[in-house]
Every structure is written in C-alpha cells, then in structure tokens.
Design an enzyme around this catalytic site. Structure first.
Site, PDB file in Angstrom:
ATOM      1  N   ASN A 166       3.629 -19.051  24.172  1.00  0.00           N
ATOM      2  CA  ASN A 166       3.074 -20.048  23.170  1.00  0.00           C
ATOM      3  C   ASN A 166       2.736 -21.444  24.500  1.00  0.00           C
ATOM      4  O   ASN A 166       1.844 -21.618  24.929  1.00  0.00           O
ATOM      5  CB  ASN A 166       4.085 -20.475  22.185  1.00  0.00           C
ATOM      6  CG  ASN A 166       3.589 -21.813  21.472  1.00  0.00           C
ATOM      7  OD1 ASN A 166       2.458 -22.148  21.310  1.00  0.00           O
ATOM      8  ND2 ASN A 166       4.227 -22.267  20.565  1.00  0.00           N
ATOM      9  N   CYS A 167       3.755 -22.079  24.450  1.00  0.00           N
ATOM     10  CA  CYS A 167       3.626 -23.333  25.186  1.00  0.00           C
ATOM     11  C   CYS A 167       4.884 -23.685  26.468  1.00  0.00           C
ATOM     12  O   CYS A 167       5.843 -23.069  26.315  1.00  0.00           O
ATOM     13  CB  CYS A 167       3.451 -24.410  24.198  1.00  0.00           C
ATOM     14  SG  CYS A 167       4.816 -24.636  23.357  1.00  0.00           S
ATOM     15  N   MET A 176       6.844 -29.723  24.867  1.00  0.00           N
ATOM     16  CA  MET A 176       5.810 -28.866  25.323  1.00  0.00           C
ATOM     17  C   MET A 176       4.341 -29.386  24.619  1.00  0.00           C
ATOM     18  O   MET A 176       4.379 -30.168  23.782  1.00  0.00           O
ATOM     19  CB  MET A 176       5.987 -27.632  25.029  1.00  0.00           C
ATOM     20  CG  MET A 176       7.252 -27.237  26.075  1.00  0.00           C
ATOM     21  SD  MET A 176       7.935 -25.392  25.639  1.00  0.00           S
ATOM     22  CE  MET A 176       8.904 -25.895  24.094  1.00  0.00           C
ATOM     23  N   CYS A 233       2.488 -28.344  22.468  1.00  0.00           N
ATOM     24  CA  CYS A 233       2.183 -28.414  21.192  1.00  0.00           C
ATOM     25  C   CYS A 233       3.411 -29.193  20.384  1.00  0.00           C
ATOM     26  O   CYS A 233       3.654 -28.775  19.140  1.00  0.00           O
ATOM     27  CB  CYS A 233       2.401 -26.951  20.812  1.00  0.00           C
ATOM     28  SG  CYS A 233       4.132 -26.066  21.258  1.00  0.00           S
ATOM     29  N   SER A 273       6.575 -29.148  20.482  1.00  0.00           N
ATOM     30  CA  SER A 273       7.813 -28.475  20.266  1.00  0.00           C
ATOM     31  C   SER A 273       8.700 -28.923  21.439  1.00  0.00           C
ATOM     32  O   SER A 273       8.697 -29.106  22.629  1.00  0.00           O
ATOM     33  CB  SER A 273       7.947 -26.783  20.083  1.00  0.00           C
ATOM     34  OG  SER A 273       7.513 -26.238  21.270  1.00  0.00           O
ATOM     35  N   ASN A 318       8.350 -21.827  25.362  1.00  0.00           N
ATOM     36  CA  ASN A 318       8.330 -21.437  24.130  1.00  0.00           C
ATOM     37  C   ASN A 318       7.903 -19.995  23.874  1.00  0.00           C
ATOM     38  O   ASN A 318       6.673 -19.805  24.105  1.00  0.00           O
ATOM     39  CB  ASN A 318       7.888 -22.340  23.005  1.00  0.00           C
ATOM     40  CG  ASN A 318       8.010 -22.065  21.566  1.00  0.00           C
ATOM     41  OD1 ASN A 318       7.194 -21.233  20.821  1.00  0.00           O
ATOM     42  ND2 ASN A 318       9.127 -22.264  21.011  1.00  0.00           N
ATOM     43  N   TYR A 332      11.699 -26.607  13.952  1.00  0.00           N
ATOM     44  CA  TYR A 332      10.582 -27.159  14.713  1.00  0.00           C
ATOM     45  C   TYR A 332       9.457 -27.811  13.427  1.00  0.00           C
ATOM     46  O   TYR A 332       9.156 -27.017  12.618  1.00  0.00           O
ATOM     47  CB  TYR A 332       9.658 -26.057  15.483  1.00  0.00           C
ATOM     48  CG  TYR A 332       8.456 -26.576  15.830  1.00  0.00           C
ATOM     49  CD1 TYR A 332       7.971 -27.836  16.518  1.00  0.00           C
ATOM     50  CD2 TYR A 332       7.707 -25.329  16.167  1.00  0.00           C
ATOM     51  CE1 TYR A 332       6.893 -28.021  16.892  1.00  0.00           C
ATOM     52  CE2 TYR A 332       6.239 -25.697  16.578  1.00  0.00           C
ATOM     53  CZ  TYR A 332       5.873 -27.051  17.126  1.00  0.00           C
ATOM     54  OH  TYR A 332       4.628 -27.463  17.470  1.00  0.00           O
ATOM     55  N   GLU A 389      -1.539 -28.928  10.897  1.00  0.00           N
ATOM     56  CA  GLU A 389      -2.161 -29.307   9.672  1.00  0.00           C
ATOM     57  C   GLU A 389      -3.252 -28.245   8.979  1.00  0.00           C
ATOM     58  O   GLU A 389      -3.220 -28.211   7.705  1.00  0.00           O
ATOM     59  CB  GLU A 389      -3.319 -30.548   9.997  1.00  0.00           C
ATOM     60  CG  GLU A 389      -3.105 -31.928   9.813  1.00  0.00           C
ATOM     61  CD  GLU A 389      -1.919 -32.217  11.029  1.00  0.00           C
ATOM     62  OE1 GLU A 389      -1.814 -31.474  12.173  1.00  0.00           O
ATOM     63  OE2 GLU A 389      -1.430 -33.482  10.831  1.00  0.00           O
ATOM     64  N   GLY A 432      -5.659 -39.255   1.487  1.00  0.00           N
ATOM     65  CA  GLY A 432      -5.332 -38.706   2.843  1.00  0.00           C
ATOM     66  C   GLY A 432      -5.613 -37.321   2.981  1.00  0.00           C
ATOM     67  O   GLY A 432      -5.544 -36.534   3.968  1.00  0.00           O
TER      68      GLY A 432
END
Length: 708
Positions: free
Chosen positions: A171-172, A389, A391, A393, A412, A546, A551, A686
């Site tokens: 991932n990151c 990181m 993202c 996390s 991660n 996490y 979104e 929103g």
C-alpha cells in the site's frame, strides 16, 4: 438443520431450494425421464431424516444425484449434474468484459470516478485501469475465499485496492530518503551516487519518488529535513569558490551577499524542481506520484536553519501555485504538505512563527498544508514525531536491534474497512445482536487482512529493487524474500471503519456528539482498537486501527445499504455515510468544538486519523485562522482545513460558481462550464456525490460537484 455454504457460512436449511433445483432439471428432460412430485418429496425426506445438525451443501447435492440414479433416472441425473456444474461456472465466470469495454468507451462511471487523481480518458491511464479490472476479477473469483469476496460485494467490508492484489506490491510507505541520498541508490540499473549540491539532491529525490510510486499503489511520504545538509553543502561550495575568486577584491560582506544570492537561486530552483517534476511526471499506474512532503523543524536537527529556509520556500511556491494550460495559477494536487507545529513555531512567540504565518496564509488560499501537533503526537506515540504515510495511515512504534525508534523505511501491507452502519441497521437497536454481529464481522476483517499478509509472504526483493534492494524500504540481497519486513510489527495492516455517527444514531437514537451517543461510540471504537491489539499480540503482526480517509467508500457503503434496506432517514437517505469517527457535516458545531470532540477518537485510532473543518474563505481574516492553528497545537494531533471557496481554473475567478438557467455550473466571469476546470465547494449538507437539481419538480439534471 443448518447448511454449510461453499464460503463457510452457516444458513438455515430450506427444503424449497432442493425442490426447485430438481424441478428445474425435470423441466429440461422428456416426460418419460422425469421424476414425480412424490419422488421429489421422498428425496427431500431422505435428507431430512438423517437427523444431522449440519450438512454441507455439496453433501446434499451428492445425495440428490445418488437418489436420482437409484430411481434409474439417468438422463435426469445427468441434467441435474449439468445444472449443478453450470451454477459453479456462473460463480467462477469471468466478469471483466463489460467493465473493460465500458472503460474504453469512457462510460464506466464507477471506475473512472474511484480515483480523482487519475484521468481515465488517457490511454496510459486506461492501461492501468484495464489491468486493475482483470486483477479485481481474479481476486474475486480465485484469490480470495468466497466468503470474503461475498462480504465485499454485500458491503459488509471493503477489501481495498483489489485492482492491485494480483501483484506482490503493498500500500503506502515512509521512504528512507536519508539513506538513499547519503549512501546512494540504483535506478533502472544505474548507480546514483550521493549528491554534491542541493539542486541535484532535489532532482534525485523526485526521481526516487517517481520510481517508488510505480511499484506500489498507495501514497508515500518524504521528510524534507534530509535535504538540509545538501543546502549547506551548496553554501559551503559557493563560499569557498567566491572567497577564493574575490579575495582582496571586495569586502567579506559583499562576498557573503553574493553567496547568499547564489544560494537562494539554487534553493528556489531546487524546490521548483520538486514541485514541477512531481506534477508533470506520470507513474506506471497512470497518475502523478501520490506523495506527501513532511515539513518538520526538529529542534535537535543540526541543519534546522537550512531546513527552515527550505520549508519557507516550499510554502512560498505552494502559495503562488502552478500555471495550468490556460496560464492561470492553480493549486496543484501534489505534493501534499504536512506542517508540524512545535514549541518554536506554534504562534506563541517562537523563533519560527514567521514560517507558520506563511503556512496559514497558504492554507487559506491553497488548502494545504495539513497540520500535525508535535505536542499531541508525542503524547500518543511514545515521545516521537513522524509523518503519516502518504495515505494518512500511521505506523506503530517499532525499535531496531539497538533500541532505537525507526519510522522511515517502513510500510503498510494493506487495508480492509468495516461498514459500521450496516451492523446497526440489522441490529435495529438490539445491543446484544449488535455486539454479536460486530464480533462476527471483525473475524471476517481479520481473515481478509491475513489474506493480504499471506499474499506478500515469499515475495522476492527482485520484484521492486528500488524498494527492497536499493534503500527506499531496505537493502536486501537479490533473491532474498521480504518476509522479515512483514513480521514483528515492522510493517502494518490496517483495519478501517466507516460511519461511527450513523451506527450511533441507529443504536441510540442520537448523534455521537450527544453524551449518550458518545458513550456508545467510544465503546465501539475501543472494541475496534481492542481487536487490532489482540490480533497484534496473537500474530506478532503490526495491526492498527485506521480512520479511513476514503470518501468514495462512504458513498459505496451507503449505496449498497440503500438498495438492500431502503431509504432510512438520516442514514441511507443522505446518499453517503460519515467518514470514520467524524462529526456529520450537517451538525451545527464550531471548528474549535469539533476538533476538541474528535481528538478523543484520534487517540484510539492510532493507526491513522485526521480531522477537518470546513471554513469560509479566510484570506482576509488570517488572524482567525491563526487562532485555529494555535488551538490545533494544544488540542488535536492531526487536522486540516477545507476552505469554502469556488475557483475557476480557466480565468482564475475566485468567487461563487453559479448554476445557470440550463442547470449547469458556470463561471460568471469567463462562462467556463467545464467541471474539470473548476472547483465547486460543498452546498448545504456537504453531500459530494451526484447532485440532482429539481426545478418545479418536473425537470432534473445529473450534475457532478467537484471538491478537492
């Protein structure tokens, strides 16, 4: 009796399903080969009379075949076997044809809008998206247990980044940029030695960022402090050169001024290199590198003065922006910026307050930087301050064999997120049912995360030399596995969650900002944290809780649940769920109270958490924004601002974008109607999904609202 399905789930026995299956086979054969209704009942009874508490669905089907053969209904038995086999093929069928063709035709809305950083109409990006569709298909049909795939499809959980699961990539990460610059690295088989100047260091840094981004799917973060020594090298080089060349010709003061001028020119050029290369480079996954620059003035850093100059210049250039194709200065998407507030720059008379004032000015116009409170972070992470990181996390504290904390060079492994509102909908206010269902789904999440972990085990360092062999993560030997970096908490596995507000409303009848709701919400959060802590103890792996900043997942879960459970007021009827622990955007709450309230959840969600507030255009009220930044330092670890300000990228108009008579977004200054070339801020509630503009309840139009 309970029936064990192919994915391991236990369901109540339903005799009608057996009857229907045999009848369907019956309808496919000639009357002479058919079996009577009485015989069908007899077959069903033979299954039921065995008296088993549980039976596997395969065992039931085997019995049916044997009974049909015993009745000498061979053609019917063959037809039933074919029906059974066909059903198996349907379950395992390739599902990519339609999705891939719709990508080529630019009509695959879900995939095209899933990642706002990718332009899905560009051929190079489409190649990545097409590969992603193949990966998702194979992941769903072959790589994941059926119950995990089914849970993902039903919105029980979300198995993130299935479009990259086919490959042994993660991932990151936090790039160990200091090691790579100081000790050299290798890219594309070419040795890159340690830079001898700031300009070269900046150039090498961006090349590393691009190379790293092409071999992982998540974000990366780079601590800018490692560039300070190279700015000093440049200064020393210029100082030595001009003192030698101009010695005795001009005063030392003049020489020093020349050195400072040359140094600033290189500083400006180096930072510009970082900004422009990151925004113009295209990685192999079809987007600019997803990178965050960590701007931290560490009081113990011997190069703090040089780093203060670098951070100031980064903020100056971000404030100015980058020209788009129309020649208008706009806010670049990358690099994202995180600015650390500490004692010497928290706007309380510190030496570097002037940089923080510039950061605030930048936030008001360009939204970034985000802010981390060193004070609060030290409370939560054993006295340490480090970047999340890319993202967002966070890593858990980890010490090397010498007892030293290590952050850079860690990563991660992947994320699985839990749909909390769906549990609340099913439980319908019954707390006993809620906690039981939560436990079942946490077990599913654990199994899904272990799938991620096992998929990386055995990966050879050769799959990404920049990561594993040449310093971004480690310096392993060729042919060596990465396994030791997957265990003992060195890397993390993240449990995400969506909709704490909605699940609290469903179970208590009030928001989680209400004292009654807060009590329940904290119980839920503490149970999630306890689960990750337990998994960490029992496996030795670095699980973390996490607060997912995803979104698109807020809309995906809500859409699935609305189809399944209907429109539920203040839950599914909104079209979105609230991200992680955040306060619902429609609640009347001031920025200070929101940060204070959400800070208690950040402490629990130590594997990643960010809070934001929506504020009006503050460019002419910077003092108010500075007060909010001061508040962040004392009260919350990680926060950002979403500035309510429409913006047209074509002409630079900075005011409210209108809705014209044709129900289109339109810039009132240049009349631009292209949504991709404007920012339109949130309206009223929103909601960030598709907006339907109703006129006299007779005319509707589907109009996309963009929000960066």
């Amino acid at each position: 009796m309970k029936v064990i399905k192919r994915d391991g789930r236990e369901v109540n026995y339903d005799r009608n399903k057996i009857i229907v299956a045999i009848q369907k086979a019956n309808d496919e054969v000639d009357p002479i080969d058919q079996i009577s209704e009485d015989k069908i009942e007899s077959i069903v009874a033979s299954i039921e009379n065995r008296g088993y508490e549980t039976m596997h669905v395969e065992a039931i089907q085997d019995i049916i075949e044997q009974k049909l053969m015993a009745e000498k209904k061979f053609t019917l038995a063959k037809t039933y076997i074919i029906y059974r086999y066909t059903r198996e093929l349907v379950r395992k069928a390739n599902t990519t044809d339609d999705s891939i063709m719709s990508l080529i035709k630019n009509s695959n809305k879900d995939v095209m809008e899933e990642n706002s950083n990718k332009n899905a109409t560009i051929a190079s990006t489409q190649r990545d998206l097409i590969a992603g569709e193949v990966s998702k298909d194979l992941t769903k049909r072959l790589l994941l247990p059926e119950k995990i795939s089914k849970a993902h499809e039903e919105g029980i959980l979300h198995f993130h980044d299935a479009d990259y699961f086919l490959q042994s990539i993660f991932n990151c990460c936090l790039i160990n940029i200091g090691d790579m610059l100081d000790n050299g690295t290798v890219m594309n088989g070419k040795l890159i030695e340690t830079p001898k100047s700031f300009q070269v260091a900046c150039n090498v840094t961006t090349q590393i960022i691009s190379s790293v981004a092409s071999s992982q799917y998540g974000g990366q973060s780079v601590d800018i402090k490692h560039l300070g020594k190279y700015l000093r090298k440049t200064k020393e080089k210029y100082s030595a050169h001009y003192h030698e060349e101009l010695d005795g010709k001009v005063s030392d003061e003049v020489i020093d001024q020349i050195v400072q001028d040359r140094l600033y020119d290189e500083l400006k050029s180096g930072v510009q290199t970082i900004q422009y290369q990151i925004n113009t480079l295209m990685t192999t996954n079809g987007q600019s590198p997803f990178v965050t620059l960590f701007l931290n003035l560490d009081k113990d850093d011997e190069y703090i003065e040089e780093n203060a100059m670098i951070i100031e210049e980064i903020l100056r250039q971000r404030l100015q922006g980058i020209k788009n194709e129309q020649g208008v200065y706009v806010t670049p998407a990358f690099p994202k910026l995180i600015y650390v507030l500490d004692e010497h720059n928290c706007l309380k008379g510190g030496k570097y307050d002037y940089i923080t004032k510039l950061a605030v000015k930048c936030s008001a116009k360009r939204m970034y930087p985000d802010y981390i409170s060193a004070k609060k972070m030290r409370e939560n992470y054993e006295g340490n301050v480090f970047s999340c990181m890319g993202c967002r996390s966070f890593l858990s504290p980890w010490k090397d064999e010498n007892g030293n904390y290590k952050w850079e060079g860690r990563f991660n492994q992947g994320v699985v997120s839990l749909n909390l509102p769906q549990i609340g909908i099913i439980a319908a206010g019954d707390e006993e049912a809620f906690w039981q269902l939560l436990e079942e789904r946490l077990a599913l999440c654990f199994e899904a995360l272990m799938c991620r972990h096992r998929a990386l085990e055995g990966t050879l360092s050769d799959v990404s030399p920049i990561h594993w062999q040449y310093g971004a993560i480690a310096r392993l030997k060729k042919g060596e596995t990465i396994d030791k970096l997957l265990h003992d908490g060195y890397s993390t596995l993240s449990l995400g969650y969506i909709g704490l507000y909605e699940v609290t409303k469903l179970m208590t009848g009030v928001s989680h900002t209400d004292p009654k709701g807060t009590e329940f919400a904290l119980k839920v959060m503490n149970r999630l944290r306890e689960a990750t802590d337990t998994w960490k103890r029992t496996t030795g792996l670095g699980f973390g809780l996490y607060g997912t900043p995803a979104e698109s997942l807020c809309y995906r879960f809500a859409e699935i649940d609305k189809k399944k459970f209907g429109s539920i007021p203040d839950i599914t009827d909104k079209g979105y769920y609230t991200n992680s622990y955040h306060v619902d955007v429609r609640e009347k709450i001031d920025a200070f109270s929101k940060f204070t309230f959400e800070s208690q959840f950040q402490t629990i969600s130590s594997g990643g958490a960010i809070s934001y507030v929506e504020i009006p255009n503050m460019r002419h009220n910077l003092e108010a924004l500075e007060e909010l930044v001061k508040f962040i330092y004392d009260n919350i670890q990680y926060a950002e601002f979403n500035t309510k300000s429409d913006y047209c990228h074509v002409c630079g108009y900075d005011g409210e974008i209108i809705i014209n008579d044709n129900l289109e977004w339109e810039c009132p200054q240049c009349h631009n109607k292209d949504h991709s070339k404007m920012n339109v801020t949130r309206r009223t509630c929103g909601y960030l999904g598709e907006n339907f503009w109703n006129v006299g309840k007779t005319k509707e139009i589907n109009s996309r609202v963009l929000h960066i």
